[in-house]
Design an enzyme around this catalytic site. Structure first.
Site, PDB file in Angstrom:
ATOM      1  N   TYR A 147       0.846  -1.214   0.000  1.00  0.00           N
ATOM      2  CA  TYR A 147       0.000   0.000   0.000  1.00  0.00           C
ATOM      3  C   TYR A 147       0.878   1.259   0.000  1.00  0.00           C
ATOM      4  CZ  TYR A 147      -3.302   3.597   1.502  1.00  0.00           C
ATOM      5  OH  TYR A 147      -4.047   4.747   1.591  1.00  0.00           O
ATOM      6  N   ARG A 154       1.523   6.890  -6.764  1.00  0.00           N
ATOM      7  CA  ARG A 154       0.337   7.730  -6.976  1.00  0.00           C
ATOM      8  C   ARG A 154       0.639   9.186  -6.633  1.00  0.00           C
ATOM      9  NH1 ARG A 154      -5.239   6.743  -3.639  1.00  0.00           N
ATOM     10  NH2 ARG A 154      -3.745   6.672  -1.912  1.00  0.00           N
ATOM     11  N   TYR A 207      -1.420  13.036   6.536  1.00  0.00           N
ATOM     12  CA  TYR A 207      -1.042  12.032   7.541  1.00  0.00           C
ATOM     13  C   TYR A 207       0.451  12.151   7.840  1.00  0.00           C
ATOM     14  CZ  TYR A 207      -5.313   9.060   6.982  1.00  0.00           C
ATOM     15  OH  TYR A 207      -6.579   8.539   6.966  1.00  0.00           O
ATOM     16  N   ARG A 220     -11.846  13.211   1.379  1.00  0.00           N
ATOM     17  CA  ARG A 220     -12.824  12.359   2.073  1.00  0.00           C
ATOM     18  C   ARG A 220     -14.110  12.182   1.280  1.00  0.00           C
ATOM     19  NH1 ARG A 220      -9.823   9.430   5.482  1.00  0.00           N
ATOM     20  NH2 ARG A 220      -8.366  10.799   6.574  1.00  0.00           N
ATOM     21  N   GLU A 333     -14.219  -0.999   6.310  1.00  0.00           N
ATOM     22  CA  GLU A 333     -14.218   0.295   5.606  1.00  0.00           C
ATOM     23  C   GLU A 333     -15.545   0.383   4.844  1.00  0.00           C
ATOM     24  OE1 GLU A 333     -10.395   1.495   3.872  1.00  0.00           O
ATOM     25  OE2 GLU A 333     -11.494   2.117   2.083  1.00  0.00           O
TER      26      GLU A 333
END
Ligand code: 3EB
Length: 345
Positions: A147, A154, A207, A220, A333
Site C-alpha cells: 500500500y 500515486r 497524515y 474524504r 471500511e
C-alpha cells in the site's frame, strides 16, 4: 448483498449495482461496467462499453456488476492500456497495473497516462476513483508494504500534474484477492466539483510519515454539482474507516469500528460540514446508497451486516466484500453515494 438494479438518476450521471447483466437503459447510455468477481482481467471495450473485471468476490461469494450510465450519447475508446468512454460531461476510465515485485514506477506511469488522457480530452477533474490493491498489507520485493509502495507512485503522479490535475479526488484504496492493482475512475469537466474533508479526521494527504513516505492522495468526499441544473447534486463518499485524527481507534473491536466509521460518514455529509465547505445542503446516513462495506475477517460479516442493516435505508443497495483493508488494524471500511432528493432542488 442487496442489489436492486434500480437507477435513481433520470438525468446526468448515475450508477447501479445488480447481480448480473445491464440495467434497463430506457434511452440512457452505459459509460462503464465493473464486474466484481473472483478474478481480475485487464479492461477492454465490450460492444462499445469499457469493462473491467476485478477480483473482489471470493469463489463462494456472489459476484455483482456495477454500471455507470448517463443520459447523453457515449463514445468509447482505448488509449494504450487505458479503456474509457466519454459523454461530453463525464469520462469513465479503467486500467490495470499487473503484478510486480514493486509498484512505485508502474503506478506512477499508469496514473501519468490516465492524467494525460483526462487532460487531453478536457475532463481535468477526477471526481471519484477506486484502487483495488492485491496483497495491500503484504511487502514488496524491497520489504516495503505494498500500500505504501502504491501511495508513493500515486503521489508522484499527482505532484507531477499538480498544475493541471489540481485537486485530490474522493477515492477508495482497498485490498483485492489477486496480485496487481485494478483502478477505475470518473472524471468531469471544469467547475462541478468541491472536494470535502472531515472535521473528525486529518486530511489523508497530511497524515504523518509513520504511515508511509508519501501520504495517501485522496479527499474524504466529492460534492458534484452537475452543469445540467435538472440533474441532482451528489456526494461521493470515499472509503471511510475507524480513524479519528490520523489514528485507528478500537483496533480489536469490530462493532465499535463500524460505529466510528458510520459516525465519520455522518459528520462528513452533515449540513454543518457542507456549510464549512461553502455548500448549502446536508444529508443523513439514511441517504447513503450504493454502499460497499469491506470487511477484513469473514467471521465479522454477520455482525457487520446486522449493524449496517439497522443504520442504512431499507431500500439502499449494499454489497459486502471480504477483503483486506490498508492498515492491518482496520477491520472495516465503508463507502457510498448520497443523492439530493428531487424535492430539495
Ligand atoms: C483512510 O482513511 C483509510 O488510499 O485511496 C480510504 C480511502 C483509505 C481511500 C486511498 C485509503 C484510500 O486512510 C484508507
Amino acid at each position: 448483498m442487496t442489489v436492486s438494479g434500480a437507477m435513481v438518476n433520470t438525468v446526468g450521471l448515475g450508477c447501479t449495482f445488480q447481480a448480473t447483466g445491464d440495467p434497463a437503459l430506457n434511452g440512457r447510455h452505459l459509460l462503464g461496467r465493473v464486474v466484481y468477481q473472483g478474478v481480475s482481467e485487464s479492461p477492454w471495450v465490450s460492444s462499445g462499453v469499457p469493462q473491467a473485471g476485478v477480483s473482489m468476490a471470493a469463489a463462494d461469494a456472489d459476484p455483482f456488476v456495477e454500471t455507470w450510465f448517463t443520459d447523453k450519447p457515449v463514445r468509447a475508446g482505448v488509449s494504450g492500456d487505458l479503456v474509457f468512454a466519454e459523454d461530453g460531461e463525464y469520462l469513465f476510465c479503467a486500467f490495470r497495473v499487473g503484478p510486480g515485485e514493486r509498484y512505485r514506477e508502474s503506478v506512477r506511469a499508469a496514473y501519468d497516462s490516465a492524467f494525460e488522457l483526462v487532460w487531453g480530452h478536457g475532463y481535468p477533474n477526477i471526481v471519484r476513483m477506486w484502487n483495488l490493491v492485491g496483497g495491500i498489507t503484504d511487502t514488496n520485493a524491497d520489504g516495503m508494504e505494498i500500500y505504501q509502495d502504491f501511495c508513493v507512485g500515486r503521489a508522484e503522479a499527482f505532484e507531477r500534474w499538480s498544475a493541471r490535475i489540481g485537486r485530490l479526488p474522493a477515492a477508495t484504496g482497498i485490498g483485492s484477492l489477486s496480485g496487481g492493482i485494478d483502478c477505475y475512475f470518473i472524471a468531469c469537466r471544469e467547475g462541478q466539483t468541491t472536494f470535502l474533508e472531515n472535521p473528525l479526521q486529518t486530511p489523508a494527504h497530511k497524515y504523518p510519515d509513520q504511515y508511509g513516505p508519501k501520504s495517501p492522495s485522496f479527499a474524504r468526499a466529492t460534492y458534484l454539482t452537475p452543469a445540467d441544473k435538472n440533474a441532482a447534486n451528489i456526494i461521493y463518499v470515499s472509503g471511510t474507516a475507524s480513524i479519528i485524527g490520523d489514528e485507528t481507534v478500537h483496533r480489536d473491536n469490530i462493532d465499535r469500528q463500524v460505529d466510528v466509521t458510520i459516525g465519520n460518514i455522518e459528520a462528513l455529509i452533515s449540513r454543518g460540514n457542507l456549510w464549512r465547505h461553502g455548500i448549502d445542503d446536508g444529508y443523513r446516513i439514511e441517504d447513503l446508497d450504493f454502499i460497499k462495506v469491506y470487511v477484513r475477517d469473514a467471521d465479522h460479516l454477520p455482525s457487520v451486516r446486522a449493524r449496517c442493516g439497522d443504520v442504512f435505508a431499507a431500500d439502499a443497495d449494499i454489497v459486502y466484500l471480504n477483503v483486506d483493508v490498508c492498515r492491518s488494524d482496520l477491520l472495516v471500511e465503508i463507502e457510498g453515494i448520497c443523492r439530493q432528493k428531487a424535492g430539495d432542488r
